[in-house]
Write a protein that holds these residues in place. Structure first.
Motif, mmCIF file in Angstrom:
data_model
loop_
_atom_site.group_PDB
_atom_site.id
_atom_site.type_symbol
_atom_site.label_atom_id
_atom_site.label_comp_id
_atom_site.label_asym_id
_atom_site.label_seq_id
_atom_site.Cartn_x
_atom_site.Cartn_y
_atom_site.Cartn_z
ATOM 1 N N PRO A 26 0.975 -1.105 0.205
ATOM 2 C CA PRO A 26 0.132 0.926 -0.190
ATOM 3 C C PRO A 26 1.200 1.554 0.255
ATOM 4 N N GLY A 29 1.988 5.947 3.862
ATOM 5 C CA GLY A 29 1.154 7.181 4.414
ATOM 6 C C GLY A 29 -0.047 6.982 3.924
ATOM 7 N N ASP A 30 -0.422 5.959 3.798
ATOM 8 C CA ASP A 30 -1.567 5.741 3.447
ATOM 9 C C ASP A 30 -3.029 5.166 4.930
ATOM 10 N N PRO A 31 -3.590 5.938 5.451
ATOM 11 C CA PRO A 31 -4.403 5.808 6.258
ATOM 12 C C PRO A 31 -5.333 4.540 6.570
ATOM 13 N N ARG A 32 -5.325 4.285 4.937
ATOM 14 C CA ARG A 32 -6.771 3.031 4.846
ATOM 15 C C ARG A 32 -5.872 1.857 4.537
ATOM 16 N N ALA A 35 -2.579 -1.863 7.817
ATOM 17 C CA ALA A 35 -2.453 -1.538 9.385
ATOM 18 C C ALA A 35 -2.839 -0.954 10.065
ATOM 19 N N ASN A 36 -3.171 0.210 9.418
ATOM 20 C CA ASN A 36 -3.718 1.615 9.762
ATOM 21 C C ASN A 36 -4.967 1.575 9.819
ATOM 22 N N SER A 45 -7.705 -3.063 12.501
ATOM 23 C CA SER A 45 -7.060 -2.641 12.869
ATOM 24 C C SER A 45 -6.903 -2.482 14.974
ATOM 25 N N MET B 1 4.858 14.259 7.029
ATOM 26 C CA MET B 1 5.706 13.946 6.963
ATOM 27 C C MET B 1 6.364 15.072 5.377
ATOM 28 N N ASN C 12 6.823 4.700 -4.021
ATOM 29 C CA ASN C 12 7.570 4.029 -2.215
ATOM 30 C C ASN C 12 9.342 3.920 -1.483
ATOM 31 N N SER C 55 7.345 2.775 9.707
ATOM 32 C CA SER C 55 7.144 3.708 7.778
ATOM 33 C C SER C 55 5.850 2.619 8.007
ATOM 34 N N LEU C 56 5.575 2.058 7.989
ATOM 35 C CA LEU C 56 3.916 0.810 7.951
ATOM 36 C C LEU C 56 2.973 1.841 8.912
ATOM 37 N N GLY C 57 3.325 2.859 9.935
ATOM 38 C CA GLY C 57 2.826 3.353 10.797
ATOM 39 C C GLY C 57 1.978 4.353 10.571
ATOM 40 N N VAL C 58 2.767 5.342 9.268
ATOM 41 C CA VAL C 58 2.337 6.695 8.535
ATOM 42 C C VAL C 58 1.265 6.623 8.229
ATOM 43 N N LYS C 59 0.873 7.461 8.727
ATOM 44 C CA LYS C 59 -0.135 8.085 7.845
ATOM 45 C C LYS C 59 -0.078 9.343 7.276
ATOM 46 N N ASP C 60 -0.293 10.157 5.803
ATOM 47 C CA ASP C 60 -0.672 11.735 5.222
ATOM 48 C C ASP C 60 -1.694 12.150 6.811
ATOM 49 N N ASP C 89 -7.545 8.410 12.584
ATOM 50 C CA ASP C 89 -6.785 9.099 11.264
ATOM 51 C C ASP C 89 -6.372 10.707 11.547
ATOM 52 N N ASN C 93 -0.486 5.959 14.023
ATOM 53 C CA ASN C 93 -0.162 4.800 14.428
ATOM 54 C C ASN C 93 0.691 4.003 15.130
#
Lengths: 263, 81, 144
Positions: A26, A29-32, A35-36, A45, B1, C12, C55-60, C89, C93
C-alpha cells in the motif's frame, strides 16, 4: 572465485526479491492501509482501538506509553528481562579475570582531575552538566504520560550521566558513586518492581498485570487512575534496570572486565 | 511527513552507512555510525514516531557509540577493509 | 529511466531506501573481514528493519500519537467504525512505535554482548580480522 562474489550475489538476489515485494505495498502514508485501518470486511486494526480507547482506559494522553506499559505490559516485562539477561551475559563473558592477569592490566590510577591539567576542562564541564542530565532523566521518566518519554529513554539518559562521570574523570570515580554491588542490586530490583506490579493484581484476585484492581491499594477514584499510577511504577522499574545494565555494560567493556583503569 | 526533508535524510542515510562500513580507521567509522544513528532519529521524528526518535537519539547516537569506542580502544584501531 | 523512477520508485522511495540499507548491512555481514565492521553491519540491518516497521504506521497529515485534547465520548466503541476511523486518522499508528521502542533498547544490550565477545576473542587470539582468526584457530593443537 573469491567469497565476496558469492556475498554480492546473495545480497543482490535478496534485494531483488524484496524490491519486487515492495511494488505490491500500500502507498506510503496511506491511512486506509491494512496496518492502519484493518482489512476490508474483516475486523478493524488494533491501533484504532488503542487510539480511541487508550485515554478512556488509562487517562494517559501519550498512547505509546499506555500501550507499552498497560495493553502490552507482558511484552515489555520480558523485554526488560532480556536486557537484564544481556547484562548477566556480559558479566559472564568479561567479568572473570584470573589473578595473574589482574596484576598486569591495572595501570597506575590517577587520583583525581585536579592534578591533571589536560583533563580539567572536560572534568569541570562534566561536573557541571551531570546534575542537569540526571534531573532531565528523572523528568523524562516521570513525564512519560503526557509527553514523549518513559522508562526506556529516562533509563538510558541516567546511564549516560554515569558514563559521563567515567569519561570526564575516570572509571573509579564513577564506580565509587555507583558501585558494582549497587548496579547489580538495582538491575534486579527493577525487574522485581515490574513483576511485583504484575503479581499484586493476582493477589487481589485478578489477572497478571491487570492494574485496574489496584484502586483499592492506591485509594484512587476509579480503575483508570490506578492504571495511570501503575504505569508510572512500571516505568520506574524499567528505568532502574536499563540504567544499571547499560552502565554495567560500559564499565565492563571499557576496562575489559577488570573494572580498573577504564578509557 | 515533509518530502524534501525525507529525501535529503534518506540519501544521507545511505551515504553515511556506506562510508561507515568502508572507512579503514575504526574510530572514525564509529563516529560516522553515530551520525547515521542521528540521521535515523531525525527520520523518525519526521515520521511522527517521537518516542522511537527519542530512544534512538539517546541509544543510537549516544550509548552505542561509546560502547563501540570502548571496544575499539581496548582492541585494535586499524581494520583491513 | 525517468519514467521508471516516477512510476515505480517515487511512490515507494522510502521502502527502496530501506531495502538498500538492508542490502548494505547484509553485504558487510557476509563480506567484511573485521568483526567490528560486521557488528556495525548487523546494527545497520537492524535499523533498516525498524525503519520499515515504523513507516508502516505513517499516515498522511497525521500528528504524533499524543492526544492533545480528550477524544469525544461519542466515538465510544470500535463498533462505530466510521467516527472511530475518522478520529484515528489524525494520529500516527502507535503499535509499530511500541514494538520498535523496545527493540532498539534490546538491540543496544545485545550489541554490548557482541562487543564483549569481540574483546574476549581479541584477548585470546590478538586479532579481530576473520582470515587471521581462522588461520590461528587452524594452527591450534587438537586437544585444546
Amino acid at each position: 572465485m573469491n567469497p565476496k562474489f558469492f556475498a554480492s550475489l546473495a545480497v543482490v538476489i535478496t534485494g531483488f526479491v524484496l524490491l519486487y515485494g515492495v511494488s505490491d505495498f500500500p502507498g506510503f502514508g496511506d491511512p486506509r492501509s491494512p496496518a492502519n485501518a484493518g482489512v476490508e470486511g474483516g475486523s478493524p486494526s488494533a491501533s484504532l482501538h488503542y487510539i480511541n480507547e487508550a485515554y478512556h482506559d488509562t487517562k494517559v494522553p501519550n498512547i505509546v506509553t499506555a500501550v507499552l506499559a498497560d495493553y502490552r505490559g507482558y511484552d515489555t516485562m520480558f523485554e526488560t528481562v532480556v536486557i537484564f539477561a544481556a547484562g548477566m551475559a556480559i558479566f559472564a563473558i568479561l567479568r572473570c579475570v584470573r589473578k595473574d592477569e589482574e596484576a598486569v592490566v591495572a595501570p597506575p590510577a590517577k587520583s583525581s582531575i585536579d592534578g591533571d591539567h589536560n583533563r580539567i576542562i572536560v572534568g569541570m564541564t562534566c561536573r557541571i552538566i551531570i546534575p542537569v542530565v540526571q534531573i532531565f532523566g528523572l523528568y523524562v521518566i516521570a513525564h512519560g504520560h503526557p509527553s514523549p518519554g518513559g522508562g526506556f529513554q529516562g533509563g538510558v539518559i541516567l546511564a549516560a550521566s554515569f558514563i559521563l562521570v567515567a569519561l570526564g574523570s575516570n572509571l573509579e570515580d564513577a564506580l565509587s558513586r555507583f558501585s558494582e554491588k549497587n548496579y547489580l542490586t538495582l538491575a534486579s530490583l527493577g525487574v522485581i518492581i515490574y513483576a511485583g506490579f504484575g503479581v499484586l493484581p493476582q493477589v487481589l484476585g485478578r489477572n497478571f498485570l491487570d492494574y485496574g484492581v489496584l484502586q483499592k491499594l492506591f485509594l484512587t477514584d476509579g480503575p483508570e487512575m490506578a492504571r495511570y499510577h501503575s504505569i508510572l511504577g512500571v516505568e520506574i522499574g524499567v528505568a532502574l534496570t536499563v540504567m544499571s545494565i547499560l552502565f554495567a555494560i560500559f564499565a565492563n567493556l571499557s576496562s575489559r572486565g577488570t573494572l580498573k583503569g577504564g578509557l | 511527513m515533509i518530502l524534501p526533508f525525507d529525501i535529503i535524510i534518506l540519501v544521507f542515510l545511505i551515504v553515511a552507512a556506506v562510508i561507515a562500513l568502508n572507512v579503514k580507521d575504526l574510530l572514525s567509522s564509529a563516529m560516522i555510525f553515530a551520525i547515521y544513528g542521528f540521521l535515523i532519529c531525525l527520520l523518525w521524528a519526521e515520521m511522527g514516531a517521537v518516542d522511537v526518535a527519542f530512544t534512538e537519539a539517546t541509544v543510537g547516537a549516544g550509548i552505542s557509540t561509546v560502547l563501540f569506542i570502548a571496544t575499539i580502544l581496548n582492541t585494535r584501531r586499524r581494520s583491513s577493509d | 529511466m525517468v519514467e521508471f523512477f516516477l512510476n515505480t520508485v517515487k511512490p515507494n522511495f522510502n521502502y527502496w531506501v530501506y531495502v538498500i540499507l538492508m542490502m548494505v548491512g547484509l553485504w558487510s555481514l557476509i563480506a567484511k573481514n573485521n568483526l567490528i565492521k560486521k557488528i556495525m553491519g548487523l546494527a545497520i540491518f537492524q535499523t533498516a528493519i525498524i525503519l520499515f516497521y515504523v513507516s508502516l504506521g505513517v499516515k498522511d497529515g497525521a500528528t504524533i500519537p499524543v492526544l492533545e485534547q480528550v477524544p469525544v465520548e461519542a466515538a465510544g466503541t470500535v463498533a462505530a467504525a466510521s467516527t472511530a476511523g475518522a478520529f484515528a486518522d489524525g494520529f500516527a499508528n502507535p503499535v509499530p512505535h511500541v514494538l520498535m521502542l523496545t527493540a532498539i533498547v534490546v538491540g543496544v544490550a545485545t550489541l554490548g554482548v557482541a562487543l564483549a565477545l569481540c574483546q574476549t576473542i581479541f584477548k585470546e587470539f590478538d586479532t579481530l580480522e576473520e582470515d587471521e582468526l581462522l588461520r590461528k584457530i587452524k594452527a591450534l593443537p587438537d586437544d585444546v
